[in-house]
Write a protein that holds these residues in place. Sequence first.
Motif, PDB file in Angstrom:
ATOM      1  N   UNK B  78       1.575  -1.256  -0.123  1.00  0.00           N
ATOM      2  CA  UNK B  78       0.303  -0.140   0.168  1.00  0.00           C
ATOM      3  C   UNK B  78       0.714   1.003  -0.350  1.00  0.00           C
ATOM      4  N   UNK B  79       1.744   1.229   0.687  1.00  0.00           N
ATOM      5  CA  UNK B  79       3.199   2.418   0.737  1.00  0.00           C
ATOM      6  C   UNK B  79       3.559   2.387  -0.225  1.00  0.00           C
ATOM      7  N   UNK B  80       3.652   1.586  -1.248  1.00  0.00           N
ATOM      8  CA  UNK B  80       4.680   2.061  -2.279  1.00  0.00           C
ATOM      9  C   UNK B  80       3.455   2.445  -3.413  1.00  0.00           C
ATOM     10  N   UNK B  81       2.677   1.692  -3.590  1.00  0.00           N
ATOM     11  CA  UNK B  81       1.426   1.986  -4.670  1.00  0.00           C
ATOM     12  C   UNK B  81       0.754   3.625  -3.754  1.00  0.00           C
ATOM     13  N   UNK B  82       0.746   4.682  -2.883  1.00  0.00           N
ATOM     14  CA  UNK B  82       0.452   6.029  -2.473  1.00  0.00           C
ATOM     15  C   UNK B  82       1.725   6.526  -3.080  1.00  0.00           C
ATOM     16  N   UNK B  83       2.888   5.578  -2.853  1.00  0.00           N
ATOM     17  CA  UNK B  83       4.368   6.541  -3.718  1.00  0.00           C
ATOM     18  C   UNK B  83       4.138   6.472  -4.771  1.00  0.00           C
ATOM     19  N   UNK B  84       4.007   5.755  -5.404  1.00  0.00           N
ATOM     20  CA  UNK B  84       3.907   5.834  -6.835  1.00  0.00           C
ATOM     21  C   UNK B  84       3.482   7.000  -7.568  1.00  0.00           C
TER      22      UNK B  84
END
Lengths: 281, 316
Positions: B78-84
């Motif tokens: 989820x963190x990666x998605x929000x940072x992508x």
Amino acid sequence: MESRDRKKRIKRRLYHALLWIISLVFFSPILWMLICSFKTKDEILTIPPKWIFTPTLQNYIGLFHRINFTRELINSTFMSLSAVLIAVLVSFLAAYSFSRFKPKGTDLIMFILLSMRMVPAAAVVVPIYLLYAATGWKGTYSGMILFYAMFSIPFSVWILKGFIDGVSPRFDETAIVNGGSRMHIIFKVVLPQVRPGLIAAFIFNIIFVWNEFLFNYIIGGKRTITVPVGLAQGFTVGGGIQWEFVATLTAFYSLPLIIFIFFFQKYLLVGMTFGTVRGEV
Amino acid sequence: MDASSAMGPGDAGFLTRFREKFLFLENPKYLQHLLLVPVLIFFIVWNVIPLLWLVGLSFYKYVLVTGEPLKFIGLTNFKEIFGSFEIWHALSNTFFFVIIGTLSQTVLGIILGFLFWDSKDLPGRRFALTLIFTPMILAPLATGSFFKLIYDPVFGIVNYFLKSIAGVTIDFLGSTAWALPSVLIVDTWMWTPFMMMMTLAALGSVPKAELEAAEVENLSWYRRLVHVVLPHGKFILMLGILLRTIDAFKSMDIIFTMTGGGPGNATELIGITLYRQAFNAFTMGKASALAIIALLIAISFTSIYLYILQKKEESM
């Protein structure tokens, strides 16, 4: 007085002409495709477009000479019909229960069913793919048919519940008093009265399954290939897109649906709003 | 009435016994659940289990083809998605697509609906309506592939007219600036008829008496719209707009064939991103996390839909 009447009539004519022009404008891309399907490959690619040409049926004949096309067509027909029939039958039973007995959790289940159909297909296909890969259902007829049935159930339940709600429970009560069994009530008393709902559910879901591409592409296999998948795979054979193939296939494949909506036009609205909106169109 | 009473006592024996054995099913207490069984089986096998699987996977690092074992990574997906950047770009594309598409379809659809409202005496009306409704029932995949030819810079008919009128050629699907608008035009062509249909339904829900009263009082079209049509038809229109929003949010097949998300990522919508994560990159964990976000968005849309539906039923 007379000239005023005439004026009114002419105005009406113009209005009708306008409506027909609008209809034709909407249809024009499809008409163009239809015209292309009767042209040879070179004629399709001629610029400026050839408006006058000798129509050929060669493309349609060629379509049936393609390996697999007959199989794809049979698959499409067989899978969409059986999936939608299963879905409409089980949905009808469930909708009867939801409508008449309102078991605990009715609202919740109806809500989740609907939500599932509002999710982007790509999100649904990920877990289904994993499930199918793990169970070996991938690429099997039963796997595909049951999946499509599942996908047709939510809207069918919604459509049919709306229609059964519209049938007064008095009918059920009268039948019970007269000694009719529940099965008799469900199939002989209620079913005939919700026929429009059954047709709407059938039409709407068959349009979806007939046109479906992504799921078949991911969780189907060589055996269960349908026409849309065949189209996606066949359209660039041998370098360059085969436009005559695309045009002919699309025209041919869309024909049954166009005939459907010509005859069942009034069910389209109910179907596409899963029974929440009804009215004349 | 009873089937068994019509037969002789001898051959009815088995049937009667069979019937008696299942007589308890006549009791609504059991019947209500029995009728639900098939749907519930479908529901559990194809919805609940995959959903739980999805939720579980979203906390794992799981790459399909490498054979790497599952690795629990908590909320990292989820963190990666929000940072992508890529995903935010796809989301903003999606919202642009949804808002502009739904808006133009609604405006055009309402205009067409009003035009066709008074058309009961149109010769060949059913045929004309079939022509209009056809775009929305064609396979999006087929429509998309055919529009590739129509838009083609060399062989396409649009460019032929463009060249003879304005003397320019535009590579509609191949240029970053034109790709998304071009796809939007096709989407609008496909779905304007739907909003037209909803407008006709909305107009149909206005009581005849009120329309006649408006006619007698000779109200302007604007006042008719605001004071007569909208109070009755607004919920149907809102349901239509919401359905278009949800459907546009789901768009996939048509873009898949027309541009595949390109050029670059000019037409990459969230559905395409999800597809690429899962079936090009095979990063199933991350795809699952993204799917859950899409699911939550869909659930909120559905809630709004049902809320408006309830309002509509109260107002009727």
